[in-house]
Design an enzyme around this catalytic site. Sequence first.
Site, PDB file in Angstrom:
ATOM      1  CE  LYS A 200      -3.707   2.261   2.495  1.00  0.00           C
ATOM      2  NZ  LYS A 200      -4.662   2.146   3.606  1.00  0.00           N
ATOM      3  NE  ARG A 210      -5.968   9.557   3.185  1.00  0.00           N
ATOM      4  CZ  ARG A 210      -4.690   9.810   2.939  1.00  0.00           C
ATOM      5  NH1 ARG A 210      -4.279  11.061   2.774  1.00  0.00           N
ATOM      6  NH2 ARG A 210      -3.818   8.827   2.874  1.00  0.00           N
ATOM      7  CE  LYS A 223      -3.757   7.892   6.521  1.00  0.00           C
ATOM      8  NZ  LYS A 223      -4.888   6.936   6.445  1.00  0.00           N
ATOM      9  CD  GLU A 239       5.861  -4.035   3.446  1.00  0.00           C
ATOM     10  OE1 GLU A 239       5.303  -4.918   4.106  1.00  0.00           O
ATOM     11  OE2 GLU A 239       6.204  -2.941   3.943  1.00  0.00           O
ATOM     12  CE  LYS A 254      -6.166   1.700  -0.532  1.00  0.00           C
ATOM     13  NZ  LYS A 254      -6.672   1.575   0.824  1.00  0.00           N
ATOM     14  CB  SER A 280     -11.505   7.140  -3.673  1.00  0.00           C
ATOM     15  OG  SER A 280     -10.312   7.619  -3.070  1.00  0.00           O
ATOM     16  CE1 TYR A 318     -14.941   3.128  -2.911  1.00  0.00           C
ATOM     17  CE2 TYR A 318     -12.987   3.375  -4.290  1.00  0.00           C
ATOM     18  CZ  TYR A 318     -13.570   3.285  -3.044  1.00  0.00           C
ATOM     19  OH  TYR A 318     -12.776   3.338  -1.918  1.00  0.00           O
TER      20      TYR A 318
HETATM   21  C1  PBG Z   1      -7.385   3.387   5.342  1.00  0.00           C
HETATM   22  C2  PBG Z   1      -7.748   3.159   3.946  1.00  0.00           C
HETATM   23  C3  PBG Z   1      -7.560   4.076   2.895  1.00  0.00           C
HETATM   24  C4  PBG Z   1      -8.136   3.515   1.780  1.00  0.00           C
HETATM   25  C5  PBG Z   1      -8.651   2.259   2.139  1.00  0.00           C
HETATM   26  N1  PBG Z   1      -8.378   2.052   3.480  1.00  0.00           N
HETATM   27  C6  PBG Z   1      -7.001   5.444   2.869  1.00  0.00           C
HETATM   28  C7  PBG Z   1      -5.736   5.750   3.514  1.00  0.00           C
HETATM   29  O1  PBG Z   1      -4.871   4.901   3.733  1.00  0.00           O
HETATM   30  O2  PBG Z   1      -5.606   6.927   3.858  1.00  0.00           O
HETATM   31  C8  PBG Z   1      -8.193   4.202   0.438  1.00  0.00           C
HETATM   32  C9  PBG Z   1      -9.206   3.720  -0.495  1.00  0.00           C
HETATM   33  C10 PBG Z   1      -9.494   4.598  -1.632  1.00  0.00           C
HETATM   34  O3  PBG Z   1      -8.894   5.676  -1.844  1.00  0.00           O
HETATM   35  O4  PBG Z   1     -10.406   4.227  -2.389  1.00  0.00           O
HETATM   36  N2  PBG Z   1      -6.652   2.419   6.001  1.00  0.00           N
END
Ligand code: PBG
Length: 330
Positions: A200, A210, A223, A239, A254, A280, A318
């Site tokens: 990730k 968010r 992050k 990982e 992701k 998203s 989505y």
């Molecule tokens: C949080 C989480 C995130 C997403 C899924 N789980 C956002 C982040 O790490 O800030 C993002 C999903 C998306 O953007 O569709 N653990």
Amino acid sequence: MKFQGKYPNTRLRRGRSEDWIRRLISENNLSVDDLIMPIFICEGRNKIEKIHSMPGIYRYSIDKLGSAIKRIEKLKIPLVALFPYVSSNKKDNFGSEALNENNLICKALRAIKNNFKIGVMCDVALDPFTNHGHDGILKNNYVLNDETIRVLIQQALLYAKNGCDIIAPSDMMDGRIGLIRKSLEKNKFINTKILSYAVKYASNFYGPFRDAVGTKQLLKNDKKTYQMDFRNSEEALREVSLDIKEGADFVMVKPGMIYLDVIKKIKDNFKIPVFAYQVSGEYSLIKLGIKNKILNNDSIKESLISFKRAGASAIVTYFAEEIANQLKKN
Ligand code: PBG
């Protein structure tokens, strides 16, 4: 690659000249079996709320969840992923609400698992529950690794007890998969699956999400001390290799579209199902492109097939419900 014939003996356009031949020789295809639909849940009653930055996606209160799940199950989408919009008075530095057996996720799990057969996956991370929007416990502006895992183990167990089929740690703490697996085994949840968000990235494409879960305004800094640096891809293999050893059943990459090289690299190195998350920001870009007639509708399918080409087994998107409807019509 072996010798390829020469023009005009070889004309690759022969294989493209009619629809039927294109269908016969297509290498990759999208099916409803590849799709995972994310669902946002909110507090209150009788609510189906629009999400400003994600046109076509809504937040459902628990009493409205059933009708959405019914629709999705009828389309034969195998799995939904739940995400909560927690009201700010329930958030604190430790994400304590994550361990409340009556939090939004637990209530949604019971509502779905008592009435439907569809698979349910839940994120294990603290960000929807913390008042700083980080995935773990914050101390001196640093997300504590081992202290956070202690909470995540309990969160995972709580979700498993409430019927969660796939535990999906999305927090990027080191060592959490092994400890979560150990606790699931100890408590006899031997068939609870772990889909590790092994790879990730600290991405700029999570913005609309968010917004959807209400962490955007809260999040301090970024992050980058726990999510991966987007300049790296070999690190992704480390990982994945750790998470497999620790007991992950499947791994997630992701975001999706801008990390197809990483999906391919993992498939070339490990024989484990890889899931891709079309996040998203990727969704909203395409959706707004179509809405504004800059892109046409088939760009959705093209984006999803790219994951299949790269080697993904399934895609969190989505667009799942929308594309499943299209697939059914064709
Ligand atoms: C949080 C989480 C995130 C997403 C899924 N789980 C956002 C982040 O790490 O800030 C993002 C999903 C998306 O953007 O569709 N653990």
